[in-house]
Design a protein around this motif. Structure first.
Motif, PDB file in Angstrom:
ATOM      1  N   SER A 269      -0.284  -3.183  13.299  1.00 14.29           N
ATOM      2  CA  SER A 269      -1.399  -4.078  13.014  1.00 14.29           C
ATOM      3  C   SER A 269      -2.518  -3.816  14.003  1.00 14.29           C
ATOM      4  CB  SER A 269      -0.942  -5.537  13.095  1.00 14.29           C
ATOM      5  OG  SER A 269      -2.043  -6.406  13.124  1.00 14.29           O
ATOM      6  N   GLY A 270      -3.727  -3.940  13.506  1.00 15.35           N
ATOM      7  CA  GLY A 270      -4.878  -3.816  14.396  1.00 15.35           C
ATOM      8  C   GLY A 270      -4.896  -4.908  15.444  1.00 15.35           C
ATOM      9  N   LEU A 271      -4.330  -6.085  15.119  1.00 16.34           N
ATOM     10  CA  LEU A 271      -4.263  -7.170  16.089  1.00 16.34           C
ATOM     11  C   LEU A 271      -3.315  -6.830  17.235  1.00 16.34           C
ATOM     12  CD1 LEU A 271      -4.194 -10.300  13.745  1.00 16.34           C
ATOM     13  CD2 LEU A 271      -6.114  -9.408  15.078  1.00 16.34           C
ATOM     14  N   ILE A 272      -2.194  -6.179  16.892  1.00 14.03           N
ATOM     15  CA  ILE A 272      -1.258  -5.757  17.947  1.00 14.03           C
ATOM     16  C   ILE A 272      -1.943  -4.772  18.881  1.00 14.03           C
ATOM     17  CG2 ILE A 272       0.885  -4.525  18.415  1.00 14.03           C
ATOM     18  CD1 ILE A 272       1.336  -7.278  17.288  1.00 14.03           C
ATOM     19  N   TYR A 273      -2.637  -3.825  18.276  1.00 11.16           N
ATOM     20  CA  TYR A 273      -3.358  -2.830  19.072  1.00 11.16           C
ATOM     21  C   TYR A 273      -4.374  -3.503  19.985  1.00 11.16           C
ATOM     22  CZ  TYR A 273      -6.479   1.111  20.084  1.00 11.16           C
ATOM     23  OH  TYR A 273      -7.257   2.053  20.713  1.00 11.16           O
ATOM     24  N   ALA A 274      -5.136  -4.429  19.442  1.00  7.24           N
ATOM     25  CA  ALA A 274      -6.159  -5.120  20.221  1.00  7.24           C
ATOM     26  C   ALA A 274      -5.543  -5.929  21.362  1.00  7.24           C
ATOM     27  CB  ALA A 274      -6.980  -6.025  19.310  1.00  7.24           C
ATOM     28  N   GLN A 275      -4.394  -6.577  21.094  1.00  6.95           N
ATOM     29  CA  GLN A 275      -3.735  -7.381  22.124  1.00  6.95           C
ATOM     30  C   GLN A 275      -3.274  -6.517  23.294  1.00  6.95           C
ATOM     31  OE1 GLN A 275      -3.394 -10.600  22.372  1.00  6.95           O
ATOM     32  NE2 GLN A 275      -2.005 -10.670  24.127  1.00  6.95           N
ATOM     33  N   VAL A 276      -2.614  -5.418  22.988  1.00  7.31           N
ATOM     34  CA  VAL A 276      -2.101  -4.536  24.049  1.00  7.31           C
ATOM     35  C   VAL A 276      -3.258  -3.936  24.846  1.00  7.31           C
ATOM     36  CG1 VAL A 276      -0.827  -2.414  24.521  1.00  7.31           C
ATOM     37  CG2 VAL A 276       0.010  -4.019  22.800  1.00  7.31           C
ATOM     38  N   MET A 277      -4.287  -3.474  24.141  1.00  4.34           N
ATOM     39  CA  MET A 277      -5.417  -2.860  24.838  1.00  4.34           C
ATOM     40  C   MET A 277      -6.141  -3.878  25.711  1.00  4.34           C
ATOM     41  SD  MET A 277      -5.409   0.341  24.160  1.00  4.34           S
ATOM     42  CE  MET A 277      -7.046   0.883  24.630  1.00  4.34           C
ATOM     43  N   SER A 278      -6.220  -5.111  25.240  1.00  4.23           N
ATOM     44  CA  SER A 278      -6.862  -6.157  26.030  1.00  4.23           C
ATOM     45  C   SER A 278      -6.079  -6.428  27.314  1.00  4.23           C
ATOM     46  CB  SER A 278      -6.977  -7.434  25.200  1.00  4.23           C
ATOM     47  OG  SER A 278      -7.501  -8.489  25.966  1.00  4.23           O
ATOM     48  N   GLU A 279      -4.759  -6.460  27.229  1.00  4.14           N
ATOM     49  CA  GLU A 279      -3.935  -6.701  28.418  1.00  4.14           C
ATOM     50  C   GLU A 279      -4.041  -5.544  29.405  1.00  4.14           C
ATOM     51  OE1 GLU A 279      -0.090  -7.411  26.794  1.00  4.14           O
ATOM     52  OE2 GLU A 279      -0.630  -9.381  25.990  1.00  4.14           O
ATOM     53  N   PHE A 280      -4.120  -4.321  28.892  1.00  4.06           N
ATOM     54  CA  PHE A 280      -4.316  -3.171  29.779  1.00  4.06           C
ATOM     55  C   PHE A 280      -5.675  -3.255  30.482  1.00  4.06           C
ATOM     56  CE2 PHE A 280      -0.902  -0.681  27.637  1.00  4.06           C
ATOM     57  CZ  PHE A 280      -0.297  -0.182  28.769  1.00  4.06           C
ATOM     58  N   GLU A 281      -6.705  -3.608  29.735  1.00  7.57           N
ATOM     59  CA  GLU A 281      -8.042  -3.685  30.311  1.00  7.57           C
ATOM     60  C   GLU A 281      -8.115  -4.768  31.392  1.00  7.57           C
ATOM     61  OE1 GLU A 281     -10.413  -1.569  29.917  1.00  7.57           O
ATOM     62  OE2 GLU A 281      -9.286  -0.444  28.411  1.00  7.57           O
ATOM     63  N   ASP A 282      -7.474  -5.919  31.146  1.00  6.82           N
ATOM     64  CA  ASP A 282      -7.466  -6.987  32.151  1.00  6.82           C
ATOM     65  C   ASP A 282      -6.786  -6.522  33.433  1.00  6.82           C
ATOM     66  OD1 ASP A 282      -8.752  -8.646  30.397  1.00  6.82           O
ATOM     67  OD2 ASP A 282      -6.948  -9.709  29.747  1.00  6.82           O
ATOM     68  N   ALA A 283      -5.665  -5.814  33.291  1.00  6.13           N
ATOM     69  CA  ALA A 283      -4.936  -5.334  34.466  1.00  6.13           C
ATOM     70  C   ALA A 283      -5.748  -4.289  35.233  1.00  6.13           C
ATOM     71  CB  ALA A 283      -3.584  -4.749  34.044  1.00  6.13           C
TER      72      ALA A 283
END
Length: 488
Positions: A269-283
């Motif tokens: 899902s594009g939402l899964i992709y967005a969630q993971v990428m967002s968490e990486f960016e925050d870190a």
């Protein structure tokens, strides 16, 4: 009174005899004051004389044999009439001063040079003392033992007015605060200071393997890291929290990796992709902030993990979508569910991104399905269907199938769409001339994969007759259709 020496008649209190010059006071001073057995001091022991008549006396005589004078009584009377005075000491002649030794003639030039040399020595000593004093003063001011002179603030005030005075005062307060912090940090008990945060970090670590808690764990670790850094900054010494910050950040990135693995195992899902990428960016953003404050964080490995996930997940999306469209009967709903949230997986300015091309294709099919449903229910007219297509035609990347549907609905509504018909005919001819395929005849529009980039051999394309479009033809179609005159 008579002279004891020559019996000359004397005046009372006479000190010297006017006839013989005898020192009466000296003779009377040496005479015994009391004791009749003693002889007058002025009379020699071998030839005593009577103090009254001057007659010779026998040794140890108490009375004069000539005049019957009581010798002891006479001596006392003489002493009472003229009290003895101590003789003045004779003045000693002053020694003659030795003759002065003549000094050698002075030479003016050597004397001047000597004075100049002494002046330089004195000046050098004073200069060294001043330098040492300034160095000591500077060290004391640097260590904060003494404050800087007020003339610094005065100079600022004179140049910038009240604002300058406030700025200078603020600088002084900051300096005092920094000095106080430096003194206090040496006594900081880090274990006591960070006790609550340490407990929160330990609690988060214990729950890291629980899938239901992993998001909370990441949030708690991120908050703890910020609290460590903030408290250390307030204390004025980042080093007291360095080990804690770095360990907590490592735990935080581990949690991000674990959550990525959990989500990666779920449905695409594009939402899964967005969630993971967002968490990486925050870190990664937190890591950059910590590095700017002097902490050592491993952001490189985290960035590499993010890039690897992005490439892998995009590849899986593409492969899954392509598999849908190769089926004899494929679900437009299934394709749209896969791609509907993929708009966050590409840069909208990159028109030829593989994910964007598939998103546009899925949108075209999903829009056509909606129109069919709405036309069947009577909630939309043919003209309304055409306008709906016109509003999305650019987002659908001018899908040839949807252009053909637009013309069909406009004609059914009795509307003029000749400009779009002309543009569509030119598009079909251009693709035929450049790729050797005629749309609608060689390839059914319902099965024309406009998303397929035939210019990329990695897609298995060997020549220009394969189903799809070259990048050049996509650009040509976009430019031509932009001015086709769709009614919206």
């Amino acid at each position: 009174m008579v002279c004891p020496n020559c019996q000359n008649e004397l005046k009372p209190n006479a000190k010297f005899c006017t006839k013989c010059g005898c020192n009466i006071a000296e003779l009377l001073t040496n005479a015994p004051v009391s004791g009749a057995a003693q002889e007058p001091a002025s009379m020699p022991a071998s030839d005593p004389v009577c103090p009254n008549c001057g007659g010779e006396l026998k040794p140890n005589a108490k009375f004069c044999t000539k005049c019957g004078c009581n010798l002891a009584e006479a001596a006392v009377k003489v002493q009472a009439v003229t009290p003895p005075k101590p003789p003045k000491p004779l003045k000693q002649p002053k020694p003659a001063k030795p003759p002065k030794t003549p000094k050698p003639p002075k030479t003016p030039k050597p004397e001047k040079e000597s004075k100049i040399g002494k002046g330089f020595v004195i000046f050098g000593i004073i200069f060294i003392i001043l330098v040492i004093a300034l160095v000591v003063l500077g060290v004391l001011m640097w260590k904060g033992v003494i404050q800087a002179p007020e003339f610094v603030s005065d100079s600022v005030s004179s140049e910038y007015g009240e604002a300058g005075s406030e700025t200078a005062a603020s600088m002084d307060r900051e300096t005092d605060l920094e000095t106080a912090v430096e003194v206090e940090t040496s006594d900081i008990d880090a274990d006591e200071l960070f006790a609550d945060i340490d407990a929160a970090v330990d609690s988060a670590r214990d729950r890291m393997d629980e899938s239901a808690e992993i998001v909370n764990v990441m949030d708690e670790l991120s908050a703890a890291i910020n609290e460590y850094a903030d408290m250390a900054e307030e204390a004025g010494d980042a080093s007291i929290a360095s080990d804690r910050v770095e360990d907590a950040y490592e735990a935080y990135t581990d949690a991000v990796e674990l959550h990525k693995e959990m989500l990666d195992a779920s449905a695409l899902s594009g939402l899964i992709y967005a969630q993971v990428m967002s968490e990486f960016e925050d870190a990664l953003e937190l890591g950059e902030e910590l590095e700017a404050k002097g902490y050592d964080t491993d952001s490189d490995s985290l960035e590499a993990s993010r890039d690897a996930f992005a490439a892998s997940y995009r590849e899986r999306i593409i492969d899954t979508f392509d598999e849908f469209t190769t089926r004899e009967a494929w679900s437009r709903t299934e394709a749209w569910n896969l791609m509907k949230d993929a708009d966050n997986m590409f840069d909208s300015s990159d028109l030829d991104d593989p994910i964007r091309l598939r998103y546009a294709y899925a949108l075209a099919w999903w829009t056509q399905k909606q129109i069919e449903t709405e036309l069947a229910s009577g909630t939309i007219t043919e003209k309304g269907a055409a306008i709906k297509i016109a509003g999305l035609i650019e987002t659908m990347d001018y899908n040839p199938m949807m252009i053909q549907y637009y013309i069909q609905y406009m004609e059914a509504a009795g509307e003029d769409c000749s400009s779009v018909e002309t543009a569509y005919a030119e598009m079909v001819e251009h693709v035929k001339q450049t790729q050797g395929i005629e749309l609608g005849r060689d390839i059914d529009l319902a099965h024309f994969w406009s998303y397929n980039d035939v210019s990329n051999p990695s897609d298995g394309v060997q020549d220009g007759t394969t189903n799809g479009l070259t990048q050049e033809n996509r650009e040509w179609i976009r430019t031509r259709m932009e001015y086709a005159g769709f009614e919206s």
